[in-house]
Design an enzyme around this catalytic site. Structure first.
Site, short mmCIF file in Angstrom:
data_model
loop_
_atom_site.label_atom_id
_atom_site.label_comp_id
_atom_site.label_asym_id
_atom_site.label_seq_id
_atom_site.Cartn_x
_atom_site.Cartn_y
_atom_site.Cartn_z
N ASP A 261 0.80 -1.13 0.02
CA ASP A 261 -0.03 0.13 0.09
C ASP A 261 0.90 1.27 0.02
O ASP A 261 1.99 1.17 0.40
CB ASP A 261 -0.81 -0.05 1.17
N ASP A 311 -7.83 -4.61 -4.86
CA ASP A 311 -9.00 -3.69 -4.28
C ASP A 311 -9.01 -2.07 -4.39
O ASP A 311 -8.42 -1.39 -3.42
CB ASP A 311 -9.51 -3.88 -2.80
N CYS A 364 -15.48 -1.10 -3.84
CA CYS A 364 -16.51 -0.96 -2.64
C CYS A 364 -17.36 0.29 -3.28
O CYS A 364 -17.86 0.82 -2.71
CB CYS A 364 -16.27 -0.84 -1.37
#
Length: 437
Positions: A261, A311, A364
């Site tokens: 990340d 994601d 999401c």
């Protein structure tokens, strides 16, 4: 706290949220938690009451803003709270009450505006105001939901339940979470849902790593990665590591998971969570956003990974139940740049996958522009059988998910799009891509 003091706290917090939206700074939940951290005298009931009212106003911000425009009031924390009182036919006695922490008394113009708002035909407000649809999202929401738009947005504007999962490394799902008030969820074999609000972080099972907070949609998405215990997996946008930790447990601490990340803060949280959960096969990588240093850190993984999880950063439109202010942080230009970033990450992640391996693209979001459209554009550039979509239904049972695969709201029959009013989860999209041999 007295009702007047609670009202004053709500107004203060709403002003802070409005400032944060204008400056694109702190999220609402952080603003609320910081506020009460500095006011430890406030009890649990006060925190719930004040926080609940703040979020109710945020969820109805578009409708309250319409009412304020109708009566000529500028939008502030104070005026939003006043509009909310008018909508609920509430009492304005809290203003100027005989209490040191009461909001200042209403001026004559505010009283007149309050009376005018009480007489408004709220059902005559524009659809976008009633449902809380920002301009940038209208096209995507209509494309996704069509005639079901009202029901979909009502669900997205409703407070989400608390979902948790057990940690298979420390607790068997058959024993449940060990906390009263939870029921098994329908799709994840290790997931549970609370019927009432619960402060889960105070429980021993959470502190010991036996349970984790995770929406059922994210649990389902992780199961669909379908990684074998011996495989090498990269989670390229790992964040605080919810999926990496679950995958580590499903792989029984075998194989190798690289969790990368760009945020050092999120990765620090992952380190703590990984230790608490007993995960030993997660290797954490802090990655630059772009450039040669990022390429260097990923170089040894190119073409070697069995599974790559993406994601990607997205609008978060599927999480409006939990983060209602997110809808007011974007505009058309920001969405366009976000989609460009998603396409770049998909191309980068694809380069890490070995022949016959899989890339699992997920968001999401409920927006087709961030979901099917991104994958379609990728496949159009990688024709001739180099990549193919895998039907999520063909993975469902093998991966260990419960029951029959649910109907998907995706534009095709192969990808999974979960939405609150059909599945009881956050809005979440999953597409499984397999690289050709």
């Amino acid at each position: 706290m007295t009702p007047a003091a609670r009202a004053s706290a709500v107004i203060t917090l709403l002003d802070a949220v409005e400032t944060a939206l204008a400056e694109d700074s702190l999220p609402a939940d952080k603003i609320v938690s910081n506020f009460f951290r500095e006011r430890r005298y406030a009890g649990a009931k006060d925190r719930r009451a004040v926080g609940g009212e703040v979020y109710s106003v945020i969820r109805s911000r578009a409708l309250m803003s319409w009412a304020l425009d109708e009566v000529g009031l500028e939008r502030t924390g104070r005026s939003l709270f006043l509009a909310r009182l008018a909508f609920k036919s509430g009492d304005i006695d809290v203003f100027g009450a005989d209490h040191p922490h009461a909001p200042e008394a209403l001026e004559d113009g505010e009283v007149d505006a309050f009376k005018a708002m009480k007489n408004l035909e709220w059902t005559d407000a524009p659809l976008a105001a009633r449902l809380g649809i920002p301009d940038w999202a209208s096209e995507g929401l209509i494309q996704r939901f069509g005639y079901d738009l009202s029901r979909a947005l009502t669900a997205l504007n409703t407070l989400a339940s608390l979902d948790i999962r057990v940690n298979p490394l420390k607790r068997q799902a058959t024993y449940g979470p060990g906390i009263q008030g939870f029921q098994a969820v329908p799709m994840s074999p290790i997931g549970f849902r609370a019927a009432e609000p619960v402060n889960i972080r105070t429980h021993d099972a959470y502190r010991s790593g036996e349970i984790e907070i995770q929406d059922e949609a994210a649990q389902v998405a992780t199961y669909l990665v379908d990684a074998a215990q011996s495989q090498q997996v990269v989670d390229l946008c790992a964040g605080a590591g919810g999926k990496a930790l679950l995958l580590s447990a499903l792989m029984r601490n075998r194989g190798q998971i690289y969790a990368g990340d760009v945020s050092a803060i999120r990765l620090d949280a992952l380190r703590l969570r990984s230790k608490r959960a007993g995960c030993r096969n997660v290797q954490i990588m802090e990655l630059p956003e772009s450039g040669k240093e990022r390429d260097r850190k990923l170089m040894d993984l190119y073409g070697k990974c069995d599974r790559v999880i993406l994601d990607v950063p997205c609008s978060g439109s599927g999480t409006w139940r939990r983060n209602p202010e997110l809808r007011w942080r974007l505009n058309d230009e920001r969405l366009r740049k976000m989609v460009e970033g998603q396409r770049r990450l998909l191309a980068e992640g694809a380069g890490l996958v070995r022949r016959g391996g899989r890339l699992i693209y997920m968001t999401c979001s409920v927006m087709p522009q961030e979901n099917e459209d991104v994958v379609d554009a990728f496949l159009a550039l990688n024709a001739a059988g180099r990549w193919r979509r895998i039907d999520f239904r063909n993975i469902w049972t093998k991966a260990g998910l419960r029951g029959a695969p649910p109907p998907s709201q995706a534009a095709n029959n192969l990808d999974l799009q979960l939405i609150p009013h059909h599945h009881g989860t956050d809005g979440f999209y999953v597409c499984v891509l397999e690289r050709g041999q």
